[in-house]
Motif scaffolding. Structure first.
Motif, PDB file in Angstrom:
ATOM      1  N   GLY A   1      -4.762  -3.242   6.257  1.00 23.30           N
ATOM      2  CA  GLY A   1      -6.113  -2.884   6.708  1.00 23.30           C
ATOM      3  C   GLY A   1      -6.879  -2.252   5.581  1.00 23.30           C
ATOM      4  N   GLY A   2      -7.423  -1.082   5.829  1.00 25.82           N
ATOM      5  CA  GLY A   2      -8.187  -0.384   4.803  1.00 25.82           C
ATOM      6  C   GLY A   2      -9.645  -0.809   4.774  1.00 25.82           C
TER       7      GLY A   2
ATOM      8  N   VAL B   1      -5.494  10.691   3.578  1.00 24.10           N
ATOM      9  CA  VAL B   1      -4.399  10.788   2.613  1.00 24.10           C
ATOM     10  C   VAL B   1      -4.890  10.117   1.329  1.00 24.10           C
ATOM     11  CG1 VAL B   1      -1.996  10.189   2.112  1.00 24.10           C
ATOM     12  CG2 VAL B   1      -2.697  10.596   4.484  1.00 24.10           C
TER      13      VAL B   1
ATOM     14  N   TYR C   1     -15.166  -0.487   9.855  1.00 23.96           N
ATOM     15  CA  TYR C   1     -13.840   0.150   9.814  1.00 23.96           C
ATOM     16  C   TYR C   1     -13.618   0.946  11.094  1.00 23.96           C
ATOM     17  CZ  TYR C   1      -9.882   2.916   8.071  1.00 23.96           C
ATOM     18  OH  TYR C   1      -8.656   3.519   7.916  1.00 23.96           O
TER      19      TYR C   1
ATOM     20  N   PHE D   1       1.064   3.678   2.196  1.00 16.21           N
ATOM     21  CA  PHE D   1       1.722   3.856   3.501  1.00 16.21           C
ATOM     22  C   PHE D   1       2.789   2.782   3.699  1.00 16.21           C
ATOM     23  CE2 PHE D   1      -2.053   5.989   5.975  1.00 16.21           C
ATOM     24  CZ  PHE D   1      -2.064   7.015   5.045  1.00 16.21           C
TER      25      PHE D   1
ATOM     26  N   ASP E   1       1.996  -8.787   1.868  1.00 18.98           N
ATOM     27  CA  ASP E   1       0.745  -8.233   1.370  1.00 18.98           C
ATOM     28  C   ASP E   1      -0.021  -9.360   0.701  1.00 18.98           C
ATOM     29  OD1 ASP E   1       0.105  -4.903   0.679  1.00 18.98           O
ATOM     30  OD2 ASP E   1      -1.266  -6.465   0.001  1.00 18.98           O
TER      31      ASP E   1
ATOM     32  N   SER F   1       0.845  -1.199   0.000  1.00 19.40           N
ATOM     33  CA  SER F   1       0.000   0.000   0.000  1.00 19.40           C
ATOM     34  C   SER F   1       0.878   1.247   0.000  1.00 19.40           C
ATOM     35  CB  SER F   1      -0.890   0.006   1.251  1.00 19.40           C
ATOM     36  OG  SER F   1      -0.075   0.157   2.399  1.00 19.40           O
TER      37      SER F   1
ATOM     38  N   LYS G   1     -10.852   0.005  14.003  1.00 17.08           N
ATOM     39  CA  LYS G   1      -9.761   0.920  14.361  1.00 17.08           C
ATOM     40  C   LYS G   1      -9.867   1.312  15.844  1.00 17.08           C
ATOM     41  CE  LYS G   1      -7.569   1.288  10.318  1.00 17.08           C
ATOM     42  NZ  LYS G   1      -6.300   0.591  10.083  1.00 17.08           N
TER      43      LYS G   1
ATOM     44  N   ASN H   1       0.289  -2.333   9.449  1.00 18.20           N
ATOM     45  CA  ASN H   1      -0.229  -1.332   8.512  1.00 18.20           C
ATOM     46  C   ASN H   1      -1.354  -1.880   7.631  1.00 18.20           C
ATOM     47  OD1 ASN H   1      -0.011   1.098   6.602  1.00 18.20           O
ATOM     48  ND2 ASN H   1       0.522  -0.611   5.255  1.00 18.20           N
TER      49      ASN H   1
ATOM     50  N   CYS I   1      -3.519   3.071  12.954  1.00 19.59           N
ATOM     51  CA  CYS I   1      -4.958   3.179  13.234  1.00 19.59           C
ATOM     52  C   CYS I   1      -5.561   4.156  12.247  1.00 19.59           C
ATOM     53  CB  CYS I   1      -5.172   3.646  14.670  1.00 19.59           C
ATOM     54  SG  CYS I   1      -5.054   2.361  15.922  1.00 19.59           S
TER      55      CYS I   1
ATOM     56  N   THR J   1      -4.481   7.913  -1.217  1.00 15.36           N
ATOM     57  CA  THR J   1      -3.495   6.858  -1.478  1.00 15.36           C
ATOM     58  C   THR J   1      -3.908   5.920  -2.608  1.00 15.36           C
ATOM     59  OG1 THR J   1      -4.536   5.573   0.257  1.00 15.36           O
ATOM     60  CG2 THR J   1      -2.547   6.800   0.858  1.00 15.36           C
TER      61      THR J   1
ATOM     62  N   VAL K   1       1.103 -13.011   1.845  1.00 17.87           N
ATOM     63  CA  VAL K   1       0.452 -13.624   3.004  1.00 17.87           C
ATOM     64  C   VAL K   1      -0.962 -13.060   3.076  1.00 17.87           C
ATOM     65  CG1 VAL K   1       0.485 -13.946   5.517  1.00 17.87           C
ATOM     66  CG2 VAL K   1       2.650 -13.710   4.283  1.00 17.87           C
ATOM     67  N   ASP K   2      -1.950 -13.945   3.213  1.00 18.48           N
ATOM     68  CA  ASP K   2      -3.312 -13.480   3.479  1.00 18.48           C
ATOM     69  C   ASP K   2      -3.465 -13.450   4.995  1.00 18.48           C
ATOM     70  OD1 ASP K   2      -5.957 -12.983   3.892  1.00 18.48           O
ATOM     71  OD2 ASP K   2      -6.684 -14.458   2.425  1.00 18.48           O
ATOM     72  N   LEU K   3      -3.495 -12.255   5.553  1.00 15.70           N
ATOM     73  CA  LEU K   3      -3.487 -12.109   7.010  1.00 15.70           C
ATOM     74  C   LEU K   3      -4.814 -12.498   7.667  1.00 15.70           C
ATOM     75  CD1 LEU K   3      -1.424  -8.803   7.238  1.00 15.70           C
ATOM     76  CD2 LEU K   3      -0.671 -11.115   7.843  1.00 15.70           C
TER      77      LEU K   3
HETATM   78  N1  NAD Z   1      -5.225   6.551   3.269  1.00 13.58           N
HETATM   79  C1  NAD Z   1      -5.804   7.083   4.313  1.00 13.58           C
HETATM   80  O1  NAD Z   1      -6.376   8.183   4.231  1.00 13.58           O
HETATM   81  C2  NAD Z   1      -5.782   6.375   5.646  1.00 13.58           C
HETATM   82  C3  NAD Z   1      -6.234   7.088   6.766  1.00 13.58           C
HETATM   83  C4  NAD Z   1      -6.217   6.454   7.994  1.00 13.58           C
HETATM   84  C5  NAD Z   1      -5.747   5.159   8.112  1.00 13.58           C
HETATM   85  N2  NAD Z   1      -5.312   4.489   7.016  1.00 13.58           N
HETATM   86  C6  NAD Z   1      -4.815   3.118   7.208  1.00 13.58           C
HETATM   87  O2  NAD Z   1      -3.492   3.027   6.732  1.00 13.58           O
HETATM   88  C7  NAD Z   1      -3.209   1.707   6.266  1.00 13.58           C
HETATM   89  C8  NAD Z   1      -2.654   1.787   4.853  1.00 13.58           C
HETATM   90  O3  NAD Z   1      -3.588   2.484   4.046  1.00 13.58           O
HETATM   91  P1  NAD Z   1      -3.334   2.948   2.546  1.00 13.58           P
HETATM   92  O4  NAD Z   1      -4.283   4.069   2.331  1.00 13.58           O
HETATM   93  O5  NAD Z   1      -1.898   3.138   2.290  1.00 13.58           O
HETATM   94  O6  NAD Z   1      -3.792   1.753   1.598  1.00 13.58           O
HETATM   95  P2  NAD Z   1      -4.859   0.576   1.778  1.00 13.58           P
HETATM   96  O7  NAD Z   1      -5.920   0.933   2.739  1.00 13.58           O
HETATM   97  O8  NAD Z   1      -5.267   0.114   0.480  1.00 13.58           O
HETATM   98  O9  NAD Z   1      -3.844  -0.492   2.410  1.00 13.58           O
HETATM   99  C9  NAD Z   1      -4.227  -1.686   2.881  1.00 13.58           C
HETATM  100  C10 NAD Z   1      -3.125  -2.679   2.563  1.00 13.58           C
HETATM  101  O10 NAD Z   1      -3.409  -3.851   3.310  1.00 13.58           O
HETATM  102  C11 NAD Z   1      -3.350  -4.952   2.423  1.00 13.58           C
HETATM  103  N3  NAD Z   1      -4.253  -6.001   2.859  1.00 13.58           N
HETATM  104  C12 NAD Z   1      -5.617  -5.971   2.872  1.00 13.58           C
HETATM  105  N4  NAD Z   1      -6.092  -7.148   3.245  1.00 13.58           N
HETATM  106  C13 NAD Z   1      -5.030  -7.957   3.470  1.00 13.58           C
HETATM  107  C14 NAD Z   1      -4.900  -9.303   3.856  1.00 13.58           C
HETATM  108  N5  NAD Z   1      -5.973 -10.088   4.067  1.00 13.58           N
HETATM  109  N6  NAD Z   1      -3.666  -9.817   3.996  1.00 13.58           N
HETATM  110  C15 NAD Z   1      -2.553  -9.046   3.762  1.00 13.58           C
HETATM  111  N7  NAD Z   1      -2.629  -7.765   3.385  1.00 13.58           N
HETATM  112  C16 NAD Z   1      -3.854  -7.230   3.230  1.00 13.58           C
HETATM  113  C17 NAD Z   1      -3.794  -4.398   1.074  1.00 13.58           C
HETATM  114  O11 NAD Z   1      -3.433  -5.239  -0.011  1.00 13.58           O
HETATM  115  C18 NAD Z   1      -3.098  -3.051   1.067  1.00 13.58           C
HETATM  116  O12 NAD Z   1      -1.780  -3.151   0.596  1.00 13.58           O
HETATM  117  C19 NAD Z   1      -4.518   0.937   6.380  1.00 13.58           C
HETATM  118  O13 NAD Z   1      -4.521   0.231   7.617  1.00 13.58           O
HETATM  119  C20 NAD Z   1      -5.568   2.042   6.431  1.00 13.58           C
HETATM  120  O14 NAD Z   1      -6.747   1.641   7.100  1.00 13.58           O
HETATM  121  C21 NAD Z   1      -5.322   5.068   5.781  1.00 13.58           C
END
Ligand code: NAD
Length: 262
Positions: free
Chosen positions: A99-100, A199, A166, A31, A50, A29, A170, A97, A151, A201, A69-71
């Motif tokens: 999530g999402g 952000v 979500y 981040f 990931d 991702s 969190k 990290n 978070c 992203t 890895v599927d977490l």
């Molecule tokens: N972008 C934002 O505005 C924002 C704001 C607050 C928090 N966050 C948190 O930051 C983190 C990263 O966010 P982001 O915006 O960079 O991208 P994102 O939310 O898409 O990132 C999630 C990452 O987790 C991976 N993932 C999802 N399910 C998975 C699984 N089962 N096994 C392994 N990996 C898995 C995804 O493939 C992805 O790379 C996330 O936890 C998100 O909730 C993001």
């Protein structure tokens, strides 16, 4: 009488992360990539996982040792941590990290399906639990370690996304952060969290931002002290701080990295 509140000498300007072993989940991702790159620039040995192949390729391209890895599979999560510890003779830092929102948007709560609820709790909360539990065993054996949980502002208040699971996940991750900090502090392990603001992203956040429309977007920015949205690098720098000895007496905290939301 002059009081000295620090010990001398002060640490070097950069946090001493060289040679440390770091695990970053969701490394593909925005981040995850920025965090992995920032640790690598400090000379750390960075390992990532990931579930998405495209994200893994991006991480591999910047020299991160990463695997799929599927977490949602807790045994696989544990095995990944154990494999890192075996290869690197321990694990110093874990960044939870992954999530999402898994492509979801707000749905009325009354018609919310179980599968949509479950996946968000799994990837944002259960995955961090499984990884932290495995990491803790290695960190406790070494008598030191740091865990940083990514978070969200949705850990502190209702989510801008409107996605109930979500927000709940969190909030749960923040609770886990606080509880583990107290349990693991005596073993030299610190546990902290970051609450990023919005952000842009990827598709999900861009769709969310576009849906606000110009007026709402202006109102959101007017409520941010720095008058801008954040970047992945903003989140990476804060993660480095919490993982490093600069934050050696900081645990159980959540650091908002949101430009100062009113
Ligand atoms: N972008 C934002 O505005 C924002 C704001 C607050 C928090 N966050 C948190 O930051 C983190 C990263 O966010 P982001 O915006 O960079 O991208 P994102 O939310 O898409 O990132 C999630 C990452 O987790 C991976 N993932 C999802 N399910 C998975 C699984 N089962 N096994 C392994 N990996 C898995 C995804 O493939 C992805 O790379 C996330 O936890 C998100 O909730 C993001």
């Amino acid at each position: 009488m002059t009081r000295i509140y620090w010990s001398w000498p002060l640490p070097s300007l950069l946090p001493d992360l060289a040679g440390r072993s770091i695990a970053v989940s969701g490394v593909g991702s925005a981040f995850g990539l920025a965090i992995a790159r920032a640790f690598k620039e400090q000379g750390a040995h960075v390992f990532g996982c990931d579930v998405e192949a495209s994200g893994l390729a991006a991480a591999a391209a910047i020299g991160i040792a990463c695997v799929r890895v599927d977490l949602r599979d807790r045994d696989a999560a544990r095995d990944w941590i154990d494999a890192i510890a075996a290869k690197a003779s321990g694990l110093d830092i874990l960044v939870n990290n992954a999530g999402g929102v898994a492509g979801q948007q707000h749905q009325p709560f009354a018609s919310l399906g179980d599968a949509d609820w479950d996946i968000l709790i799994d990837i944002n909360l259960h995955a961090a639990m499984a990884l932290s539990r495995a990491a803790t065993r290695h960190m406790a054996a070494a008598g030191s370690g740091a865990i940083v949980n990514i978070c969200s502002g949705a850990a502190l208040r209702a989510s801008l996304t409107g996605i109930q699971a979500y927000c709940a996940a969190k909030h749960g991750l923040l609770g886990l952060t606080r509880q583990l900090a107290h349990e693991l502090g005596p073993q030299g392990i610190r546990v902290n969290a970051i609450a990023p603001g919005l952000v842009l992203t990827g598709d999900a956040t861009q769709r969310q931002w576009d849906a606000y429309g110009p007026e709402h977007q202006d109102a959101i920015l007017a409520g941010v002290a720095m008058r801008r949205l954040g970047s992945a690098e903003d989140i990476a720098r804060a993660t480095l701080f919490l993982a490093s000895e600069w934050a050696g007496f900081v645990t159980g905290q959540i650091l908002s990295v949101d430009g100062g939301i009113r």
